[in-house]
Design a protein around this motif. Structure first.
Motif, short mmCIF file in Angstrom:
data_model
loop_
_atom_site.label_atom_id
_atom_site.label_comp_id
_atom_site.label_asym_id
_atom_site.label_seq_id
_atom_site.Cartn_x
_atom_site.Cartn_y
_atom_site.Cartn_z
N LYS A 1 15.14 1.22 2.53
CA LYS A 1 15.07 1.18 1.07
C LYS A 1 13.65 0.87 0.59
N ILE A 2 13.00 -0.06 1.28
CA ILE A 2 11.61 -0.40 0.91
C ILE A 2 10.70 0.80 1.11
N LYS A 3 10.88 1.49 2.22
CA LYS A 3 10.06 2.67 2.51
C LYS A 3 10.29 3.76 1.47
N THR A 4 11.56 3.99 1.11
CA THR A 4 11.88 5.01 0.11
C THR A 4 11.29 4.66 -1.25
N ALA A 5 11.40 3.38 -1.64
CA ALA A 5 10.86 2.96 -2.94
C ALA A 5 9.34 3.12 -2.99
N LYS A 6 8.66 2.85 -1.88
CA LYS A 6 7.20 3.02 -1.86
C LYS A 6 6.82 4.50 -1.97
N LEU A 7 7.60 5.36 -1.34
CA LEU A 7 7.34 6.79 -1.46
C LEU A 7 7.54 7.26 -2.90
N GLN A 8 8.55 6.71 -3.56
CA GLN A 8 8.79 7.06 -4.96
C GLN A 8 7.62 6.60 -5.84
N MET A 9 7.06 5.44 -5.53
CA MET A 9 5.90 4.96 -6.29
C MET A 9 4.71 5.91 -6.11
N VAL A 10 4.47 6.33 -4.89
CA VAL A 10 3.36 7.26 -4.62
C VAL A 10 3.58 8.56 -5.39
N ASP A 11 4.81 9.05 -5.38
CA ASP A 11 5.13 10.30 -6.05
C ASP A 11 4.92 10.20 -7.56
N ARG A 12 5.38 9.11 -8.14
CA ARG A 12 5.24 8.95 -9.59
C ARG A 12 3.79 8.76 -10.00
N ARG B 1 0.85 -1.19 0.00
CA ARG B 1 0.00 0.00 0.00
C ARG B 1 0.89 1.24 0.00
N PRO B 2 0.48 2.29 -0.72
CA PRO B 2 1.30 3.51 -0.75
C PRO B 2 1.46 4.08 0.64
N LEU B 3 2.66 4.51 0.93
CA LEU B 3 2.96 5.10 2.22
C LEU B 3 2.56 6.56 2.24
N VAL B 4 2.17 7.03 3.38
CA VAL B 4 1.89 8.45 3.54
C VAL B 4 3.17 9.11 3.99
N SER B 5 3.44 10.24 3.43
CA SER B 5 4.68 10.95 3.76
C SER B 5 4.62 11.45 5.19
N THR B 6 5.14 10.64 6.12
CA THR B 6 5.15 11.01 7.53
C THR B 6 6.57 11.29 7.96
N PRO B 7 6.73 12.25 8.86
CA PRO B 7 8.09 12.56 9.30
C PRO B 7 8.70 11.40 10.05
N ALA B 8 9.94 11.14 9.74
CA ALA B 8 10.67 10.07 10.40
C ALA B 8 11.49 10.64 11.52
N LYS B 9 11.68 9.85 12.56
CA LYS B 9 12.48 10.29 13.70
C LYS B 9 13.95 10.28 13.32
N ASN B 10 14.60 11.36 13.68
CA ASN B 10 16.03 11.43 13.38
C ASN B 10 16.81 10.64 14.41
N GLY B 11 17.80 9.93 13.90
CA GLY B 11 18.69 9.26 14.80
C GLY B 11 19.78 10.19 15.27
N ASN B 12 20.56 9.73 16.26
CA ASN B 12 21.67 10.54 16.74
C ASN B 12 22.83 10.39 15.78
N HIS B 13 23.41 11.51 15.42
CA HIS B 13 24.53 11.51 14.50
C HIS B 13 25.75 12.04 15.21
N HIS B 14 26.90 11.62 14.72
CA HIS B 14 28.15 12.09 15.27
C HIS B 14 28.39 13.52 14.83
N VAL B 15 28.56 14.43 15.74
CA VAL B 15 28.71 15.83 15.42
C VAL B 15 30.18 16.14 15.26
N VAL B 16 30.50 16.79 14.17
CA VAL B 16 31.88 17.15 13.88
C VAL B 16 32.02 18.64 14.02
#
Length: 863
Positions: free
Chosen positions: A841-852, A13-28
């Motif tokens: 990757k699966i989530k991104t590909a589904k979003l691309q399908m919805v967009d197209r 099923r097409p995914l709804v564009s929902t904000p994803a939680k940011n992970g902690n990143h190494h700050v430089v």
């Protein structure tokens, strides 16, 4: 392929564009290194305060310090200067992030950091720190005026030193921040006996520290040996290599890697920042202009003698001019255009005109379109297309480079001395006019454009370009008030075609800046304009009421103003040219618009309107026929003249730009997730762009390859699911506790993964691996032949193919049994991390399908 594509599941099923939680990143930090790495830098190593005798030892040296080293340490400790702290030659290993910018700022030479130098103080340094300023003997350790020969047990250590100096990493004398005692510096230079500035070592701007000071005095001792003539073999060898390196540096740079590196470090050309100079709204757009004209398409090449069209079952020997037009139609007989009756009628009508001027050589009279058979020509074109697809990558690259080289001189021009890119410098080749939407002239022949049709605009006093085909330009002008380089009139609609600079050029940028600045300025007046036209909706003067109603539609619905059309032009209309038949009233307050807009694109919209607007349209339609103008007392010119009273340069077109910009910004603010992924933000951006395209009626027909591309994306997602399934089996195999099988994230199988599709997918993967192995084998043999080596026998390739087949056979058995062994040693954490990446990757590909899917009928590139 099985019927998998028709199955539905929750995962597809097409995914709804929902904000994803940011992970902690190494700050430089700003210098390119993390804060945590700073403490491990060699600059602050604890070993730096350790004497050399304790920090570095050769294998032959004892573990305990010698008496000589103890005396040296005692002498150092007795000095009160901070600069005389012993320097550790082997710094501690650091985990710091590399900081290229810090290299030039550091005060420690590279040779000192890499642990190849000895940081001990020489006797000369100790002596110069004392009150006695008399020069020391020329050679350290000299006894009775004779140089002390190096002992045999030191040979190994000296050999190591020689290796270090071979690298050319000799520390030059510092240029800035001299030692505290200026008198000592002068004394040292006198001792060394420099005769000129050229004989002095090269100086660099570098702050003097405890390490550089120790290195400086050590280098001075070595130079003093040379000046006094008491050189040791080691010193002579070092001086010879330094001289050779200096001579080598003075030689011209050799070709190769060094030159490439130098070219990469060269500063890029300065960019002309036209946006800092402001919008150019003056009369003259340029002062000097030089270009090479336009690029004409190549002449027609007749088909081979055995390729003929048929008429009434017989081959026809067409002339080249007639054959070219027939070929235009033959290329599209499998498309929807050939099924369009209007398209076919227009084509055959124009072809008849060409046949009248250039009749068939065998005298055949072509009078019935239904008796024409273009199939032989179509098959020839398809065969040529297949040949191009079968070309190797090298051949395609060579063909592309040849085309770019031929067009290179047309792709740029000199504008006011600056090099600018030209946009559409290619003249369209002759073909059949497709048109957009229900264009009445689709299928008509677009004639070949020749130099005699083209007007060139160029600066005065510059060379006039020569056409790349026989002929002379129609006219040469020098108009500085326009931005086009060439223009001509096309034969379909009689419209002018212009050659402009590219979208990224300064003139185009300034034009867009003027357009959007006007829209920005409109924001200051739009409230007053809206208030006035709302009041005039009830005006007793019919002309004012019609003008107010038209402005309502232009402002609220982003309709184009519309211009008057000739009888032979496409029946496209805008707001001011609407006819009664284009507007339908529906109670209580709905208006249905149905007409052909720009480029013959149908505009259909059912919208609710204010009650007064609904009443006005009913009044305007009273007593009129369907073909009568709805706004019979308003024209585009009168409307624009009225708008000039509110703002200089304001036209109906500015409202369209203003509303599109406002809509785009509002949609971005509402739909962009603050902490979303890149793909989620891209989907939000495209959605905002689509809303603007819908508002401005930027439509397109669904691409013919849309469903095919969607099926490819579905297969791509299923491929990711297949990999995830395999990783889950690997995870369960290495998990001895069995807890992961109960974990919610891994408990359920991947949906839409039927066995038939899996088998087909594995066969495709195996075929790709075999093809990759064959290409690699052929490439390695070609390389061996070039080097004169013996190529590998075919048996090597067959063995490799057998390995691949055996591997996939075993993999299938493992999959069916549910026990999959991973290649190499993998931990549970690594497998879980790989599964998480596949989920993304699966989530991104589904979003691309919805967009197209959402943008299949929207033209995002239309202006």
């Amino acid at each position: 392929m099985s019927s998998v594509s028709g199955t539905t599941s929750d995962d597809d099923r097409p995914l709804v564009s929902t904000p994803a939680k940011n992970g902690n990143h190494h700050v430089v930090n700003g210098n390119g290194a993390s804060n945590g790495a700073r403490g491990s830098s060699p600059m602050t190593s604890d070993d730096d305060d350790m004497p050399l005798s304790q920090s570095t030892r050769t294998k032959s040296e004892p573990a305990t310090p010698s008496v000589r080293n103890l005396k040296r340490k005692k002498a150092f400790d007795s000095d009160s200067s901070d600069d005389d702290v012993p320097l550790a030659s082997s710094p501690a290993k650091s985990a710091a992030v590399p900081m290229p910018g810090a290299v030039s700022a550091t005060t420690v030479p590279a040779s000192a950091v890499n642990g190849k130098t000895r940081g001990t103080k020489s006797k000369r340094e100790i002596a110069t720190d004392s009150e006695d300023d008399e020069p020391l003997p020329a050679k350290k350790g000299a006894a009775n005026g004779k140089p002390r020969q190096p002992p045999k047990k030191k040979m190994k250590q000296e050999s190591e030193d020689d290796t270090f100096y071979d690298s050319g990493d000799v520390m030059p004398l510092p240029k800035e921040k001299a030692p505290p005692r200026a008198k000592r510096k002068v004394k040292l230079e006198e001792d060394f006996g420099y005769s000129s500035e050229e004989e002095k070592p090269a100086k660099k701007k570098r702050a003097t520290t405890k390490k550089t000071l120790a290195k400086k005095v050590k280098g001075e001792d070595q130079d003093a040996d040379v000046a006094s003539g008491s050189e040791t073999p080691k010193a002579r060898k070092r001086a010879t290599k330094a001289k050779a390196k200096k001579e080598e540096s003075e030689q011209p740079e050799k070709k190769g890697r060094g030159k490439k590196k130098k070219e990469e470090t060269e500063e890029p050309e300065e960019v002309y920042k036209w946006w800092e100079k402001g919008a150019n709204d003056s009369g003259e757009k340029w002062q000097t202009l030089e270009h090479n004209g336009v690029c004409f398409p190549p002449p027609y090449e007749p088909l081979p003698h055995y390729v003929k069209m048929r008429y009434n079952g017989q081959d026809v020997n067409l002339s080249p001019e007639s054959e070219e037009v027939a070929g235009f139609y033959a290329k599209i007989i499998e498309t929807d255009h050939a099924k369009d009756e209007v398209f076919n009628q227009n084509f055959f009508s124009d072809w008849q005109k060409v046949l009248a001027k250039h009749p068939p050589r065998d005298g055949t009279r072509i009078i019935d379109f239904k008796l024409c058979d273009f199939r032989p020509m179509f098959e020839h074109f398809e065969a040529e297309k297949a040949k191009k697809k079968a070309m190797t990558a090298a051949e395609k690259k060579e063909l592309k480079e040849a085309k770019q080289k031929a067009e290179e001189k047309f792709a740029s021009c000199l504008l006011d001395g600056r090099k600018e890119k030209v946009g559409n410098f290619r003249v369209e080749p002759p073909d059949l006019f497709r048109g957009r939407g229900e264009h009445p002239k689709k299928g008509c022949l677009k004639a070949r454009i020749r130099p005699e049709d083209i007007t060139i605009n160029i600066g005065e006093g510059v060379p006039i370009p020569e056409p790349n085909m026989p002929g002379k330009w129609k006219t040469i002008i020098h108009d500085k008030t326009v931005t086009w380089l060439a223009c001509w009139t096309e034969n379909i609609n009689g419209n002018y075609k212009y050659v402009f600079l590219a979208a990224g050029s300064s003139l185009k940028g300034q034009s867009d800046m003027i357009k959007f600045e006007k829209a920005r300025e409109l924001k200051n007046h739009v409230d007053r304009i809206r208030r006035d036209y709302t009041e005039n909706l009830k005006n007793k003067v019919m002309a004012d009421r019609q003008r107010a109603t038209a402005m309502y539609f232009i402002d609220r619905l982003a309709l184009r103003a519309g211009n008057e059309k000739g009888e032979d032009e496409a029946d496209t209309v805008g707001c001011c040219s609407l006819r009664c038949e284009h507007v339908t009233l529906e109670q209580p307050n709905f208006i249905i618009f149905d007409f052909l807009g720009k480029d013959s694109i149908r505009y259909y919209n059912r919208v609710p309107v204010d009650q007064q607007v609904f009443k006005n349209i009913r009044i305007f339609k009273q007593g009129k026929e369907d073909h009568d103008d709805l706004f019979d007392r308003v024209t585009t010119s009168s409307l624009n003249k009225h708008l000039q009273n509110y703002m200089k340069g304001l036209t109906a077109k500015v409202f369209r730009t203003y509303n599109a910009s406002i809509t785009f910004q509002e949609q971005l603010d509402q739909g962009t997730p603050e902490k979303g992924t890149v793909q989620e933000k891209l989907v939000a951006y495209n959605h905002a762009n689509r809303m603007v395209a819908i508002l401005c009626n930027h439509q397109r027909s669904v691409p013919k390859t849309h469903e095919q591309s969607m099926e490819k994306m579905r297969d791509k997602i299923r491929g990711f699911k297949y990999e995830r399934m395999r990783l889950r089996q690997v995870l369960f195999s290495i998990d001895t506790t069995g807890k992961l099988k109960k974990k919610k994230a891994y408990a359920e199988d991947e949906s839409d993964m039927e066995e038939d599709w899996i088998v087909e997918h594995e066969d495709r993967l195996k075929a790709k691996d075999i093809e990759r192995a064959e290409k690699k084998f052929a490439k390695e043999n070609e390389k061996a032949a070039e080097e004169g080596k013996k190529p590998e026998p075919e048996s090597v390739l067959r063995d490799k193919i057998k390995e691949i087949e055996a591997e996939y056979k075993q993999s299938r058995k493992d999959r069916l049994s549910g026990k999959v062994s991973s290649r190499g040693t993998k931990t549970v954490e690594k497998v879980e991390e790989a599964i998480q990446k596949l989920d993304e990757k699966i989530k991104t590909a589904k979003l691309q399908m919805v967009d197209r899917e959402a943008g299949k009928e929207v033209a995002l590139g239309t202006r």
